[in-house]
Motif scaffolding. Structure first.
Motif, short mmCIF file in Angstrom:
data_model
loop_
_atom_site.label_atom_id
_atom_site.label_comp_id
_atom_site.label_asym_id
_atom_site.label_seq_id
_atom_site.Cartn_x
_atom_site.Cartn_y
_atom_site.Cartn_z
N GLY A 1 -33.89 12.25 21.93
CA GLY A 1 -34.53 13.20 21.01
C GLY A 1 -33.94 14.58 21.14
O GLY A 1 -33.73 15.28 20.13
N TYR A 2 -33.66 15.00 22.35
CA TYR A 2 -33.06 16.32 22.58
C TYR A 2 -31.67 16.39 21.97
O TYR A 2 -31.33 17.36 21.28
N LEU A 3 -30.86 15.38 22.20
CA LEU A 3 -29.50 15.40 21.67
C LEU A 3 -29.50 15.42 20.14
O LEU A 3 -28.70 16.13 19.51
N THR A 4 -30.41 14.67 19.54
CA THR A 4 -30.53 14.67 18.07
C THR A 4 -30.95 16.05 17.57
O THR A 4 -30.37 16.59 16.61
N ALA A 5 -31.93 16.65 18.24
CA ALA A 5 -32.44 17.96 17.81
C ALA A 5 -31.39 19.06 17.99
O ALA A 5 -31.23 19.92 17.12
N THR A 6 -30.67 19.03 19.10
CA THR A 6 -29.66 20.08 19.31
C THR A 6 -28.47 19.90 18.38
O THR A 6 -27.82 20.89 18.01
N VAL B 1 -36.82 20.79 19.42
CA VAL B 1 -36.16 20.94 20.72
C VAL B 1 -37.15 21.25 21.83
O VAL B 1 -37.19 20.55 22.86
N GLU B 2 -37.95 22.28 21.66
CA GLU B 2 -38.89 22.68 22.71
C GLU B 2 -39.84 21.56 23.14
O GLU B 2 -40.03 21.35 24.34
N PRO B 3 -40.48 20.85 22.21
CA PRO B 3 -41.40 19.79 22.64
C PRO B 3 -40.71 18.69 23.47
O PRO B 3 -41.28 18.18 24.44
N VAL B 4 -39.49 18.35 23.08
CA VAL B 4 -38.77 17.31 23.82
C VAL B 4 -38.40 17.79 25.22
O VAL B 4 -38.59 17.07 26.20
N LEU B 5 -37.88 19.01 25.31
CA LEU B 5 -37.53 19.54 26.63
C LEU B 5 -38.76 19.72 27.51
O LEU B 5 -38.72 19.43 28.71
N GLU B 6 -39.85 20.17 26.91
CA GLU B 6 -41.10 20.34 27.67
C GLU B 6 -41.60 18.99 28.19
O GLU B 6 -41.99 18.87 29.36
N ALA B 7 -41.59 17.99 27.33
CA ALA B 7 -42.03 16.65 27.75
C ALA B 7 -41.14 16.11 28.86
O ALA B 7 -41.63 15.56 29.86
N MET B 8 -39.84 16.29 28.71
CA MET B 8 -38.91 15.78 29.72
C MET B 8 -39.11 16.50 31.05
O MET B 8 -39.18 15.87 32.10
N ARG B 9 -39.20 17.83 30.98
CA ARG B 9 -39.39 18.60 32.22
C ARG B 9 -40.69 18.22 32.90
O ARG B 9 -40.74 18.01 34.12
N VAL C 1 -27.36 25.53 9.48
CA VAL C 1 -28.56 26.07 10.10
C VAL C 1 -28.29 27.47 10.66
O VAL C 1 -29.19 28.32 10.69
N ILE C 2 -27.08 27.73 11.06
CA ILE C 2 -26.75 29.03 11.67
C ILE C 2 -27.09 30.18 10.72
O ILE C 2 -27.61 31.21 11.14
N SER C 3 -26.87 29.99 9.44
CA SER C 3 -27.11 31.07 8.49
C SER C 3 -28.58 31.15 8.07
O SER C 3 -28.95 32.06 7.33
N ASN C 4 -29.42 30.26 8.55
CA ASN C 4 -30.83 30.25 8.16
C ASN C 4 -31.69 30.40 9.43
O ASN C 4 -32.06 29.41 10.06
N PRO C 5 -32.05 31.63 9.81
CA PRO C 5 -32.82 31.86 11.04
C PRO C 5 -34.18 31.16 11.04
O PRO C 5 -34.66 30.73 12.09
N THR C 6 -34.80 31.04 9.88
CA THR C 6 -36.11 30.38 9.80
C THR C 6 -35.97 28.90 10.17
O THR C 6 -36.78 28.37 10.95
N GLU C 7 -34.97 28.23 9.65
CA GLU C 7 -34.73 26.82 9.96
C GLU C 7 -34.33 26.66 11.43
O GLU C 7 -34.74 25.71 12.09
N LEU C 8 -33.58 27.60 11.93
CA LEU C 8 -33.16 27.60 13.32
C LEU C 8 -34.37 27.63 14.25
O LEU C 8 -34.50 26.81 15.17
N ARG C 9 -35.32 28.53 13.98
CA ARG C 9 -36.54 28.64 14.79
C ARG C 9 -37.43 27.41 14.62
O ARG C 9 -38.06 26.97 15.56
N ARG C 10 -37.49 26.89 13.39
CA ARG C 10 -38.32 25.71 13.16
C ARG C 10 -37.81 24.51 13.97
O ARG C 10 -38.58 23.83 14.63
N ILE C 11 -36.51 24.29 13.94
CA ILE C 11 -35.95 23.17 14.72
C ILE C 11 -36.20 23.39 16.20
O ILE C 11 -36.57 22.47 16.93
N ASP C 12 -36.03 24.63 16.64
CA ASP C 12 -36.27 24.95 18.05
C ASP C 12 -37.72 24.67 18.45
O ASP C 12 -37.99 23.97 19.41
N THR C 13 -38.67 25.23 17.68
CA THR C 13 -40.08 25.12 18.08
C THR C 13 -40.68 23.74 17.81
O THR C 13 -41.57 23.32 18.55
N GLN C 14 -40.22 23.04 16.79
CA GLN C 14 -40.84 21.77 16.44
C GLN C 14 -40.09 20.55 16.97
O GLN C 14 -40.68 19.48 17.08
#
Length: 186
Positions: A137-142, A165-173, A150-163
């Motif tokens: 899940g992390y590899l897919t999200a990153t 990447v972060e949940p997967v890394l938090e669960a894994m950790r 996505v680089i040119s769209n900060p809103t999409e960048l934050r959405r992918i991060d918060t929805q």
């Protein structure tokens, strides 16, 4: 009377010579019995020693495997923390340098999860599969996070991060820290 004395003497001599033969036979039987008993004791001690050595080796192997697995958990937790830092840096400043650093965190994380998967026994296999799923899940999200559009769209960048990447890394950790603490308690 001479004949009686001879008869008695012969009988006495016969009796005397018969007794040592019986005594020798009893002595030989006793020696054999004691030798067999001693051989049984030696075999018993050898068997006990062999079993004890085997049990000690099994225990040592189990402890070494547990320590190796604990070290793999710790390495994975460290790799997750590095990945969290790289993701945060990339989200705050989506530059080529931060994108490269984000990609560099994949290898240590993949290696650590692979080590957990290979070192886990049958009882730890479900846990290893959960962590492997988190990694996927992390590899897919990153991959989505680092995509060119996505680089040119900060809103999409934050959405992918918060929805994603972060949940997967938090669960894994969380899984890894809990498992490492549980292994340490054992």
């Amino acid at each position: 009377s001479d004949s009686v004395a001879r008869a008695v003497g012969l009988t006495a001599i016969g009796l005397q010579s018969a007794r040592p033969v019986k005594a020798r036979r009893k002595s030989n039987r006793t020696t054999r019995a004691v030798s067999l008993a001693l051989a049984g004791v030696v075999l018993g001690l050898a068997a006990f020693s062999t079993i004890a050595a085997y049990r000690i080796q099994v225990t040592v192997d189990r402890v070494e495997r547990a320590e190796g697995l604990h070290d793999s958990y710790q390495a994975a937790v460290s790799a997750v923390r590095q990945a969290e830092t790289a993701v945060l840096n990339y989200v705050l400043e989506p530059s080529a340098r931060n994108r490269a650093e984000l990609g560099q965190t994949d290898a240590p994380l993949i290696y650590a999860v692979r080590a957990i998967t290979t070192e886990s026994d049958a009882a730890g296999a479900p846990f290893a599969q959960e962590v492997r799923g988190d990694l996927d899940g992390y590899l897919t999200a990153t991959t989505r996070l680092a995509a060119g559009g996505v680089i040119s769209n900060p809103t999409e960048l934050r959405r992918i991060d918060t929805q994603e990447v972060e949940p997967v890394l938090e669960a894994m950790r969380t899984r890894l820290v809990s498992a490492a603490d549980a292994r340490e308690a054992d």
